[in-house]
Design an enzyme around this catalytic site. Sequence first.
Site, PDB file in Angstrom:
ATOM      1  N   LYS A  68     -72.830  96.271 -41.165  1.00  0.00           N
ATOM      2  CA  LYS A  68     -73.239  96.097 -42.551  1.00  0.00           C
ATOM      3  C   LYS A  68     -73.039  97.399 -43.331  1.00  0.00           C
ATOM      4  CE  LYS A  68     -74.460  92.411 -40.460  1.00  0.00           C
ATOM      5  NZ  LYS A  68     -74.350  90.999 -40.557  1.00  0.00           N
TER       6      LYS A  68
HETATM    7  C1  LIG Z   1     -75.265  90.112 -39.649  1.00  0.00           C
HETATM    8  C2  LIG Z   1     -75.827  88.922 -40.279  1.00  0.00           C
HETATM    9  C3  LIG Z   1     -77.083  88.438 -39.925  1.00  0.00           C
HETATM   10  C4  LIG Z   1     -77.903  89.009 -38.800  1.00  0.00           C
HETATM   11  O1  LIG Z   1     -78.293  90.320 -39.015  1.00  0.00           O
HETATM   12  P1  LIG Z   1     -79.017  91.127 -37.820  1.00  0.00           P
HETATM   13  O2  LIG Z   1     -79.620  92.302 -38.518  1.00  0.00           O
HETATM   14  O3  LIG Z   1     -77.954  91.496 -36.847  1.00  0.00           O
HETATM   15  O4  LIG Z   1     -80.054  90.247 -37.234  1.00  0.00           O
HETATM   16  C5  LIG Z   1     -77.575  87.343 -40.619  1.00  0.00           C
HETATM   17  N1  LIG Z   1     -76.861  86.761 -41.596  1.00  0.00           N
HETATM   18  C6  LIG Z   1     -75.641  87.194 -41.950  1.00  0.00           C
HETATM   19  C7  LIG Z   1     -74.918  86.528 -43.072  1.00  0.00           C
HETATM   20  C8  LIG Z   1     -75.072  88.279 -41.295  1.00  0.00           C
HETATM   21  O5  LIG Z   1     -73.839  88.681 -41.633  1.00  0.00           O
END
Ligand SMILES: *Cc1c(COP(=O)(O)O)cnc(C)c1O
Length: 380
Positions: free
Chosen positions: A184
């Site tokens: 992210k």
């Molecule tokens: C990465 C992601 C998640 C999960 O995030 P985590 O912090 O790894 O639990 C949920 N929704 C979307 C759209 C994502 O891209």
Amino acid sequence: MQTIPLAKPELGEAEIALVTETIHSGWITQGPRVAEFENALARTVGARHGIAVSSCTAALHLALKILGVGPGDEVILSPHSFIASANAVRYCGAKPVFVDIDPATLNMAPGKIPEAITARTRAIMVIHQVGRPADLEAISAIAKGHGLPLLEDAACALGSEYHGQPIGSNGFSPLVCFSFHPRKIISTGDGGMVMTNNDEWNTRLRRLRQHGMSVNDRERHQAATVVTEEYLELGYNYRLTDIQAALGLAQLGRLAGIIQRRRALAAHYDLELARIQKLELFREPGDSRWNHQTYLVRLREATASTRDRLMQQLLDAGIATRRGIMCSHREAAYADRSPRHALAHSEAAQDYAILVPIYAQMTEAEQDQVVQALRREVVR
Ligand SMILES: *Cc1c(COP(=O)(O)O)cnc(C)c1O
């Protein structure tokens, strides 16, 4: 030859210094750094409260609980997302009801939501896929019309804007969830945060992330009199640690620069890749600003085998790529539940899009290498 990765978190001396300082402080689990990180992110996105948790998945689970989602309920969302979005619904004992995407935006098509609403629908989860804001205005109008609450899966969307407002400001929904996974915009290793403007929910979310405890460790530590905690409801251990929060604070200091750099890289890709006939690009709509968490292109006239060959040729040229965003309903974990609605656009977006490298430290030379390889290989 070194492979150009798809993504890479930007980490350096600032992170090392703050993490080291935190370790020296002797307080390493959820404490003052977590509070500092929450306040800093809430200020950044214009939300009243930020509640840090161990992941965005945990954030989504708690946000759904706050909305009262439970066994027998249905939650409407896009299947074209990382599996965590739908899994969080199932953690509540509820059923994910998948609505197809608009192929132009990769986000849930507002026009297809009304037919998916039933007497059991309890909430609508709006996912800002790859950081591109969904059509919050249209979706919130539908939700209001049916008396349904919205929550936002903004895992990828930190730094994006919708109608001039940062995602996370709670302008359209009461609960927005961010992720700090290394894929992210900023990262704490793993981590997440729920943003809300609701004071009562803020209190309850803080309780739910820490076993349902009436007081947190920091309050107890600072108290001048003996404090006995109570466990007011079934909670979870979804805490973020102070070590992670220190990382997050240092990362937040880089946020503006990261977004600026990603926008510049995306603009350069837009310009260069538009010349390749067989690639279809996505254009940022006038009502949003994208953070370019991911850069993806759609292959025209492709088949599964031409796509796989292209990805292999790019890998041979030292460039990592990935197939389009996954579709949860096609995974074995969802095999026992056939979708109620047609999901053809979601499936095509998974099959005929490819993600190409983009990250803040990407050099011009690296980007040129990707552009040249695409020019060479896509036409074949
Ligand atoms: C990465 C992601 C998640 C999960 O995030 P985590 O912090 O790894 O639990 C949920 N929704 C979307 C759209 C994502 O891209």
